[in-house]
Design a protein around this motif. Structure first.
Motif, PDB file in Angstrom:
ATOM      1  N   ALA A  19      38.919  28.782  67.461  1.00  0.00           N
ATOM      2  CA  ALA A  19      38.062  28.118  66.414  1.00  0.00           C
ATOM      3  C   ALA A  19      37.980  28.994  65.072  1.00  0.00           C
ATOM      4  CB  ALA A  19      36.597  27.845  66.849  1.00  0.00           C
ATOM      5  N   SER A  20      38.000  30.351  65.323  1.00  0.00           N
ATOM      6  CA  SER A  20      37.997  31.193  64.343  1.00  0.00           C
ATOM      7  C   SER A  20      39.219  31.640  63.893  1.00  0.00           C
ATOM      8  CB  SER A  20      37.018  32.383  64.548  1.00  0.00           C
ATOM      9  OG  SER A  20      37.133  33.284  63.826  1.00  0.00           O
ATOM     10  N   PRO A  21      39.674  31.513  62.623  1.00  0.00           N
ATOM     11  CA  PRO A  21      40.740  32.148  61.911  1.00  0.00           C
ATOM     12  C   PRO A  21      40.817  33.611  62.095  1.00  0.00           C
ATOM     13  CG  PRO A  21      39.888  30.823  60.252  1.00  0.00           C
ATOM     14  CD  PRO A  21      38.837  30.828  61.327  1.00  0.00           C
ATOM     15  N   ARG A  22      39.885  34.263  61.969  1.00  0.00           N
ATOM     16  CA  ARG A  22      40.035  35.877  62.488  1.00  0.00           C
ATOM     17  C   ARG A  22      40.274  35.975  63.810  1.00  0.00           C
ATOM     18  NH1 ARG A  22      35.282  40.219  60.584  1.00  0.00           N
ATOM     19  NH2 ARG A  22      36.370  42.081  61.774  1.00  0.00           N
ATOM     20  N   GLU A  23      39.843  35.290  64.815  1.00  0.00           N
ATOM     21  CA  GLU A  23      40.176  35.576  66.135  1.00  0.00           C
ATOM     22  C   GLU A  23      41.784  35.314  66.352  1.00  0.00           C
ATOM     23  OE1 GLU A  23      37.573  33.038  68.458  1.00  0.00           O
ATOM     24  OE2 GLU A  23      35.871  34.477  68.241  1.00  0.00           O
ATOM     25  N   ARG A  24      42.276  34.341  65.690  1.00  0.00           N
ATOM     26  CA  ARG A  24      43.613  34.034  65.840  1.00  0.00           C
ATOM     27  C   ARG A  24      44.363  35.166  65.403  1.00  0.00           C
ATOM     28  NH1 ARG A  24      43.209  28.243  62.571  1.00  0.00           N
ATOM     29  NH2 ARG A  24      42.006  27.320  64.071  1.00  0.00           N
TER      30      ARG A  24
ATOM     31  N   ASN B 146      48.166  39.212  66.207  1.00  0.00           N
ATOM     32  CA  ASN B 146      48.516  40.839  66.233  1.00  0.00           C
ATOM     33  C   ASN B 146      49.143  41.451  67.587  1.00  0.00           C
ATOM     34  OD1 ASN B 146      48.594  40.852  63.397  1.00  0.00           O
ATOM     35  ND2 ASN B 146      46.220  41.582  63.420  1.00  0.00           N
ATOM     36  N   THR B 147      47.996  41.068  68.276  1.00  0.00           N
ATOM     37  CA  THR B 147      48.302  41.774  69.724  1.00  0.00           C
ATOM     38  C   THR B 147      49.646  41.259  70.318  1.00  0.00           C
ATOM     39  OG1 THR B 147      46.173  41.948  70.191  1.00  0.00           O
ATOM     40  CG2 THR B 147      47.589  41.904  72.124  1.00  0.00           C
TER      41      THR B 147
END
Length: 124
Positions: free
Chosen positions: A45-50, A55-56
């Motif tokens: 849901a969150s763009p920051r989590e995406r 990045n990982t």
């Protein structure tokens, strides 16, 4: 094997088959697993989590490339580079042995913000 008094074509073809099939199966499984990971990440849901998850994934993919590309190059040069000077064989072997262990910590440490900023300061 070149010193044998027989045709070694079957040995060369078998060795090439093993390298290509192993690399192909590994690549196929990596692509399959990362496509499943990407599908899951895009469902967050969150763009920051995406962004964190991507990045990982990018660092893992870079680590895989850093390991596979010199290995495949070394295998192909060993198989088809008979006409190349011995220094090329030695150089590719050293790259295979030295580059992945040197670049792995760099790839994974660039993810942390203080190290990334320090590296950017040094490069500027």
């Amino acid at each position: 094997m070149r010193r044998a008094c027989a045709d070694i074509t079957i040995n060369i073809c078998y060795g090439l088959y093993v390298v290509v099939s192993t690399g192909g199966i590994d690549s196929l499984l990596i692509i399959l697993s990362y496509s499943l990971i990407l599908r899951t990440v895009l469902g967050l849901a969150s763009p920051r989590e995406r962004i964190r998850a991507l990045n990982t994934c990018v660092s893992h993919i870079l680590a895989v490339f850093v390991f596979f590309i010199p290995g495949i190059t070394m295998s192909m040069i060993h198989r088809f580079g008979r006409h190349l000077p011995h220094i090329v064989h030695a150089l590719v072997a050293y790259v295979y042995l030295m580059v992945p262990p040197v670049l792995n910590p760099i790839i994974y440490s660039v993810k942390s913000k203080p190290i990334r900023e320090a590296m950017l300061r040094v490069l500027r």
